[in-house]
Each structure stands twice: as structure tokens, then as C-alpha cells.
Write an enzyme that holds these catalytic residues in place. Structure first.
Site, PDB file in Angstrom:
ATOM      1  N   HIS A 137       0.704  -1.256  -0.270  1.00 31.98           N
ATOM      2  CA  HIS A 137       0.036  -0.044  -0.054  1.00 31.98           C
ATOM      3  C   HIS A 137       0.734   1.312   0.092  1.00 31.98           C
ATOM      4  O   HIS A 137       0.336   2.373  -0.391  1.00 31.98           O
ATOM      5  CB  HIS A 137      -0.968   0.159   1.289  1.00 31.98           C
ATOM      6  CG  HIS A 137      -2.017  -0.898   1.131  1.00 31.98           C
ATOM      7  ND1 HIS A 137      -2.965  -1.057   0.148  1.00 31.98           N
ATOM      8  CD2 HIS A 137      -2.472  -1.927   2.066  1.00 31.98           C
ATOM      9  CE1 HIS A 137      -3.802  -2.149   0.324  1.00 31.98           C
ATOM     10  NE2 HIS A 137      -3.359  -2.553   1.640  1.00 31.98           N
ATOM     11  N   ASP A 173      -3.661 -10.441  -1.868  1.00 28.77           N
ATOM     12  CA  ASP A 173      -4.393  -9.876  -0.661  1.00 28.77           C
ATOM     13  C   ASP A 173      -5.810  -9.513  -0.908  1.00 28.77           C
ATOM     14  O   ASP A 173      -6.083  -8.994  -1.972  1.00 28.77           O
ATOM     15  CB  ASP A 173      -3.276  -8.771  -0.396  1.00 28.77           C
ATOM     16  CG  ASP A 173      -3.742  -8.294   0.980  1.00 28.77           C
ATOM     17  OD1 ASP A 173      -4.661  -7.598   1.439  1.00 28.77           O
ATOM     18  OD2 ASP A 173      -2.578  -8.101   1.827  1.00 28.77           O
ATOM     19  N   HIS A 175      -7.076  -6.917   0.228  1.00 29.02           N
ATOM     20  CA  HIS A 175      -7.136  -5.569  -0.086  1.00 29.02           C
ATOM     21  C   HIS A 175      -6.405  -5.248  -1.454  1.00 29.02           C
ATOM     22  O   HIS A 175      -5.200  -5.761  -1.633  1.00 29.02           O
ATOM     23  CB  HIS A 175      -6.410  -4.826   1.000  1.00 29.02           C
ATOM     24  CG  HIS A 175      -7.035  -4.908   2.386  1.00 29.02           C
ATOM     25  ND1 HIS A 175      -6.576  -5.929   3.193  1.00 29.02           N
ATOM     26  CD2 HIS A 175      -8.046  -4.333   2.855  1.00 29.02           C
ATOM     27  CE1 HIS A 175      -7.386  -5.994   4.118  1.00 29.02           C
ATOM     28  NE2 HIS A 175      -8.106  -4.819   4.029  1.00 29.02           N
ATOM     29  N   ASP A 262      -5.484 -12.578   3.878  1.00 29.00           N
ATOM     30  CA  ASP A 262      -6.779 -12.077   4.646  1.00 29.00           C
ATOM     31  C   ASP A 262      -8.218 -12.231   3.819  1.00 29.00           C
ATOM     32  O   ASP A 262      -9.066 -11.558   4.370  1.00 29.00           O
ATOM     33  CB  ASP A 262      -6.587 -10.487   5.071  1.00 29.00           C
ATOM     34  CG  ASP A 262      -5.702  -9.791   3.742  1.00 29.00           C
ATOM     35  OD1 ASP A 262      -5.551 -10.407   2.889  1.00 29.00           O
ATOM     36  OD2 ASP A 262      -5.369  -8.837   4.203  1.00 29.00           O
TER      37      ASP A 262
END
Length: 391
Positions: A137, A173, A175, A262
């Protein structure tokens, strides 16, 4: 086991720690390494310690102003003006607060990912794993989403500059892999593929299917945003069909993959309902693609994962078992109910608030199916088709 496989690790990487209550808890590295050792799957001969990235290497992706701010905020007691400026760099938030020695430990994480790329592209190793990496990120001039420096982006830039490599970045991921995508959004020699929960409901809010790259990089950003409560079959259908076409079209010299775990049903920070099966299946699929399209050259990184007891050690261990071609990964195909090492369970169950699972894979036959399953599958298939529009 494949002796040309590297496990990049140093226990000092656990120093990447924001505070005692932060969900990004690097104890998961220790738990994973201990599980692999107790399973007899991580001989010392496979281990390599990371060297820290140089400032020059950081500056290939991050701005000089940002690196200077990170250094200043890493002092045990930063001055008042430095602290007041932290917000400009995204380092004063609940998600990504500055902490002592932040620059030093994050530079080590970046260096580990660079070292993994160097080992593979030099031909010293065929595959390399760096679970301390995957901080996807971080942006060139801003920290975000638990990420200070973007080790994946710096390692990819290293592969390009030193070896002239075309790199396929695969992000699993839950995200969206926004920092890596935006870093290379106009670059025709880096293709970013990200499967994730739709940004309608989840940080960072990006990763829509119509984010496809710009300029010379148009068509080199591939996003597959799936619906909340997506389960194994739909997740893997979207992942495999779109990725198969992506790699065939792009023809990379190197695959760099990020393995946040996740998207598991137990993870507290997202809404996907996958089981451990996706964390066996995705590495197997990437492994095949690496050998079919780029001579086996594959670097795998860690990432998110916030159920550090029940999910992360199993998921990341399955990744290593696949990457290193350990016999346990084939044993799981014959015996999906294969038990975890009792010694690992005994060592850690006093510390876990949740009952630890006793098997490598989840007993999904006993799980309650998600409501609206058919609607979710249908929506994901529509997204999948849109993602493949230009492939």
C-alpha cells in the site's frame, strides 16, 4: 525438496511493529517459521538473512522528501516540527503511525525482497520467498495501510533496472494492491494483477475493473474485485481464468507474487469467506505458470493476514511447501485431513485466544454455505468477463 529455493528471513524483521495493539502483528512470522520447522520442512540450508536496502535503492521508487521524513520520524524522540509534519506523509494515522527505528527495520524488509529478486534473476535460485515483504500500500511519497516503504515496488524496479526484466506482479491480498499498481501504472514492462474484495466496502477503495493502466501501460493493470462473502470456488474461478490469460498475453521474465492471506473467513478485517484451500490452490497455480512462461523464475512475498494464530501460519506454510516442492504438499492431495504437528499445537495453544485448528486444511464440508451464493457467483463472473475484456 527443490534445493534451488530460498527462504529469506531474519527474526529482527518482527521489529516492524507499530504498537502493542496494532493488528499488523509480525509474531506471525515466528509462528510460521516454527510450524515449518516442526513439520520438518525448513532446513537451515534454505534460510538466508536479508541485507538492508540502500537509500539509493529506496529512491528508485520513493521521493527523497518522503525518505527523509521517514528517517526523521524514526528517531526515538522526533522533534516537534517533524511530528507536526507526519500527517503530510500519512504517518500519523491509526493505521500507519510512525514508530522508533521505522526506517531501519523497513529498509531491511525492502532489502529482503530485493535480495530475493537478485537470487532468482542471477540464477542462483529458482524460487525465493520473503514473508516479511509484501507492503503493497505504500506510495512514492506517502505511507498507508500499515505500509511505510513499498518493498514489492522497489524490488520490481530493481529487476527492471539491473536485469531489464519484464515483471508480472500478482497480488492475492484481500485488499487491492494499490501502491504497486500506481507506481507502474504507465509502465509497459510491469503488469499488475490484483484479486481482492471490491473497494466499495474495503480499504483502500480502489481496484475497480476499469483501472487498466494509462499511456504506454494501458492494459497492463488487471483488477478482479470480487463481492463480499465470496467463497473458494468463485474466488479461484476468477483468479485462475483471468490470470491464465494475463500471463499468456504479457509473457513475463519474472513473477513477483504477494500473498496476503486475509481473504480467509476467519480474518477480522475483511468480508470474504474463503478457506485454507485457496492458499493451497493459488501457489500451485502460480508455480505452474512460472515454469510454463518464465523459466520458473518466481519471487513470493508476504502481505496482510490478521488472524495470526489460525490462518497465517498455515497459509504461509502451504505457500512454502508448494514453492519448495516439499513432499507434504503432495501428501495433502492424498489426505486433505492431514494433521498439523502436535508439537506446534502444544507450544502455541496456551497463547491463542481461539482454539487452534488441528489440520492443515479447513473442514469446509461442515461450514454453513453463504446466503446469496448464486447471486455472488453471478456478479463475480460478470466482473471476471470485464477484467478479461482486453486480454
Amino acid at each position: 525438496m527443490n534445493s534451488k529455493t530460498m527462504f529469506m528471513y531474519d527474526e529482527n524483521e518482527t521489529g516492524y511493529r507499530f504498537n502493542d495493539t496494532h493488528p499488523f502483528n509480525q509474531k506471525r512470522l515466528v509462528l510460521t517459521v516454527d510450524l515449518l520447522r516442526k513439520a520438518g520442512a525448513l532446513p537451515d540450508s534454505f534460510l538466508s538473512a536479508p541485507a538492508s536496502a540502500s537509500k539509493e535503492q529506496l529512491l528508485t521508487v520513493h521521493s527523497a522528501e518522503y525518505v527523509q521524513a521517514v528517517e526523521a520520524l524514526s528517531l526515538p524522540s522526533p522533534d516537534v516540527l517533524t511530528v507536526q509534519a507526519a500527517g503530510k506523509y500519512g504517518l500519523d494515522t491509526e493505521d500507519t503511525p510512525f514508530f522508533p527505528h521505522m526506517h531501519e527495520v523497513t529498509s531491511m524488509l525492502v532489502g529482503g525482497s530485493i535480495g530475493a529478486v537478485e537470487a532468482v534473476l542471477s540464477g542462483t535460485k529458482e524460487h525465493a520467498l520473503h514473508l516479511g515483504g509484501g507492503l503493497h500500500h505504500a506510495l512514492p511519497s506517502k505511507g498507508a495501510g500499515f505500509c511505510v516503504y513499498n518493498d514489492a515496488a522497489v524490488a520490481i524496479e530493481y529487476a527492471k533496472r539491473v536485469y531489464g526484466a519484464r515483471v508480472l506482479y500478482i497480488d492475492t491480498d484481500v485488499h487491492h494492491g494499490d501502491g504497486v499498481q500506481w507506481t507502474f501504472y504507465t509502465d509497459p514492462d510491469v503488469c499488475t494483477f490484483s484479486i481482492h474484495e471490491t473497494g466499495k466496502y474495503l480499504f483502500p477503495g480502489t481496484g475497480a475493473v476499469n483501472e487498466r493502466g494509462d499511456g504506454n501501460g494501458f492494459g497492463k493493470a488487471i483488477n478482479v474485485p470480487v463481492e463480499p462473502f465470496t467463497e473458494d470456488a468463485s474466488w479461484l474461478e476468477c483468479f485462475e481464468e483471468v490470470l491464465e490469460k494475463t500471463v499468456a498475453r504479457f509473457q513475463p521474465d519474472l513473477i513477483v507474487s504477494q500473498h496476503g492471506c486475509d481473504a480467509h473467513a476467519f480474518d477480522p478485517l475483511a468480508h470474504i469467506h474463503c478457506s485454507m484451500e485457496v492458499y493451497r490452490a493459488m501457489p500451485r497455480f502460480i508455480h505452474r505458470l512460472a515454469h510454463e512462461h518464465c523459466g520458473g523464475r518466481w519471487v513470493a512475498l508476504g502481505g496482510g493476514g490478521y488472524d495470526i494464530w489460525r490462518v497465517v501460519p498455515r497459509a504461509w506454510s502451504l505457500l512454502w511447501l508448494e514453492l519448495s516442492d516439499h513432499p507434504l504438499i503432495r501428501e495433502l492431495e492424498r489426505n486433505p485431513g492431514l494433521a498439523l504437528p502436535p508439537s506446534w499445537l502444544e507450544a502455541w495453544k496456551p497463547y491463542s485466544e481461539e482454539a487452534l485448528p488441528h489440520t492443515w486444511l479447513d473442514p469446509i464440508n461442515s461450514w454453513t454455505p453463504m446466503p446469496r451464493r448464486e447471486e455472488i457467483v453471478s456478479k463475480n463472473r460478470h466482473t471476471k468477463e470485464l477484467a478479461m475484456m482486453y486480454l
